[in-house]
Scaffold this motif. Structure first.
Motif, PDB file in Angstrom:
ATOM      1  N   ASN A   3       0.825  -1.208   0.000  1.00 42.09           N
ATOM      2  CA  ASN A   3       0.000   0.000   0.000  1.00 42.09           C
ATOM      3  C   ASN A   3       0.864   1.265   0.000  1.00 42.09           C
ATOM      4  O   ASN A   3       0.520   2.263  -0.652  1.00 42.09           O
ATOM      5  N   ASP A  39       2.059   1.786  -3.406  1.00 41.31           N
ATOM      6  CA  ASP A  39       0.943   2.304  -4.193  1.00 41.31           C
ATOM      7  C   ASP A  39       0.765   3.817  -3.986  1.00 41.31           C
ATOM      8  O   ASP A  39       0.505   4.560  -4.942  1.00 41.31           O
ATOM      9  N   GLU A  40       0.899   4.241  -2.743  1.00 37.32           N
ATOM     10  CA  GLU A  40       0.791   5.675  -2.423  1.00 37.32           C
ATOM     11  C   GLU A  40       1.829   6.476  -3.209  1.00 37.32           C
ATOM     12  O   GLU A  40       1.520   7.525  -3.771  1.00 37.32           O
ATOM     13  N   GLU A  41       3.065   5.969  -3.226  1.00 37.86           N
ATOM     14  CA  GLU A  41       4.137   6.670  -3.955  1.00 37.86           C
ATOM     15  C   GLU A  41       3.808   6.711  -5.453  1.00 37.86           C
ATOM     16  O   GLU A  41       4.017   7.725  -6.118  1.00 37.86           O
ATOM     17  N   LEU A  42       3.313   5.591  -5.966  1.00 36.17           N
ATOM     18  CA  LEU A  42       2.994   5.543  -7.394  1.00 36.17           C
ATOM     19  C   LEU A  42       1.938   6.582  -7.745  1.00 36.17           C
ATOM     20  O   LEU A  42       2.011   7.250  -8.785  1.00 36.17           O
ATOM     21  N   LYS A  43       0.971   6.737  -6.830  1.00 34.27           N
ATOM     22  CA  LYS A  43      -0.093   7.739  -7.050  1.00 34.27           C
ATOM     23  C   LYS A  43       0.501   9.133  -7.022  1.00 34.27           C
ATOM     24  O   LYS A  43       0.172   9.984  -7.842  1.00 34.27           O
ATOM     25  N   LYS A  44       1.374   9.344  -6.018  1.00 35.16           N
ATOM     26  CA  LYS A  44       1.989  10.661  -5.853  1.00 35.16           C
ATOM     27  C   LYS A  44       2.716  11.095  -7.135  1.00 35.16           C
ATOM     28  O   LYS A  44       2.622  12.236  -7.552  1.00 35.16           O
ATOM     29  N   LYS A  98       2.079   9.951 -10.062  1.00 39.17           N
ATOM     30  CA  LYS A  98       1.158   9.770 -11.202  1.00 39.17           C
ATOM     31  C   LYS A  98       1.698   8.750 -12.223  1.00 39.17           C
ATOM     32  O   LYS A  98       1.585   8.951 -13.449  1.00 39.17           O
ATOM     33  N   LYS A 142       1.786   5.497 -14.450  1.00 36.82           N
ATOM     34  CA  LYS A 142       0.736   4.735 -15.119  1.00 36.82           C
ATOM     35  C   LYS A 142       1.184   3.296 -15.394  1.00 36.82           C
ATOM     36  O   LYS A 142       0.403   2.458 -15.841  1.00 36.82           O
ATOM     37  N   ARG A 174      -4.451  -5.061  -8.949  1.00 37.24           N
ATOM     38  CA  ARG A 174      -4.814  -3.646  -9.081  1.00 37.24           C
ATOM     39  C   ARG A 174      -4.101  -3.032 -10.301  1.00 37.24           C
ATOM     40  O   ARG A 174      -4.610  -2.149 -10.949  1.00 37.24           O
ATOM     41  N   TRP A 175      -2.891  -3.532 -10.558  1.00 38.45           N
ATOM     42  CA  TRP A 175      -2.076  -3.014 -11.672  1.00 38.45           C
ATOM     43  C   TRP A 175      -2.036  -4.016 -12.821  1.00 38.45           C
ATOM     44  O   TRP A 175      -1.057  -4.070 -13.571  1.00 38.45           O
ATOM     45  N   ARG A 214      -0.090  -3.945 -16.153  1.00 38.68           N
ATOM     46  CA  ARG A 214       0.672  -2.688 -16.124  1.00 38.68           C
ATOM     47  C   ARG A 214       1.943  -2.814 -15.278  1.00 38.68           C
ATOM     48  O   ARG A 214       2.472  -1.819 -14.810  1.00 38.68           O
TER      49      ARG A 214
END
Ligand code: GAR
Length: 210
Positions: free
Chosen positions: A70, A73-78, A80, A82, A100-101, A104
């Motif tokens: 998780n 995942d937070e870092e990946l969102k930060k 952006k 893809k 979830r990915w 990808r």
């Protein structure tokens, strides 16, 4: 342009191959972040030298795999991101994260999968007596070292090879096929059908031994 995060644990030579490929004007992907579970990973230095943002998510700081995943995942969102490239990332990502990915996440493994999944690939290749080994770029599925194969390159095993010399020869091929596989995906030339990938007009790098 495909925005990619690269996950590394160690020396990061595959990361370097991706950084170098992305430096070309016509490369269809860019690296938006390099994330490591290991604060001492040389991959982080390579990223800094290339001006790429970095983050450390140290698995030792998390009580279980889910909270570690998780945090990634937070870092990946930060950033952006893809798309994810695993480049010598030595932690197992749980099914929930991988799903979830789905389609990808790309990984590189130093054997001709499905042979020699897991660790100590070159030692096991030598022990088994195979005449050829190599490397594989594949889409990640929850089962370790499973998933649709994008590109592979073969390397001959010579009688005088030991695990180190074999790893060195395989690594040269890794650096050729990983950027090429990412390019094909970023160009939208790869479709996934069950456990197979279908590639439109695949062109192996000339230097790769197929
Ligand atoms: C590479 O040989 C890669 O294929 C392997 O770790 C090495 C990382 O080197 N990956 C795995 O074994 C994953 N199962 P690098 O940090 O210099 O790219």
């Amino acid at each position: 342009m495909l925005d990619v995060a690269v996950l590394v644990s160690g020396r990061g030579s595959n990361l370097q191959a991706l950084i170098d490929a992305c430096a070309a004007d016509d490369f269809p992907a860019r690296i938006v972040a390099v994330i490591s579970n290991n604060p001492g990973s040389y991959g982080l230095e390579r990223a800094k030298l290339a001006g790429i943002p970095t983050a450390v998510v140290n698995h030792r700081d998390y009580e279980d795999r889910e909270s570690f995943d998780n945090a990634i995942d937070e870092e990946l969102k930060k950033f952006k991101a893809k798309f994810i490239c695993l480049a010598g990332f030595m932690r197992i990502l749980e099914a929930r994260f991988v799903n979830r990915w789905r389609d990808r996440i790309l990984n590189i493994h130093p054997s001709l999968l499905p042979s020699f999944k897991g660790l100590h690939t070159q030692e096991r290749a030598l022990e088994s007596g195979v005449r050829f080994t190599g490397c594989t770029v594949h889409i990640v599925r929850p089962e370790m070292d499973e998933g649709p194969i994008i590109l592979q390159a073969a390397v001959a095993v010579d009688p005088e090879d030991d695990a180190d010399s074999l790893a060195e020869k395989v690594l040269i091929q890794e650096h050729l096929i990983y950027p090429e596989a990412l390019k094909l995906i970023a160009l939208g030339r790869v479709s996934i059908s069950g456990n197979r990938s279908i590639i439109e007009k695949a062109e192996y790098p000339k230097e790769a031994l197929i």
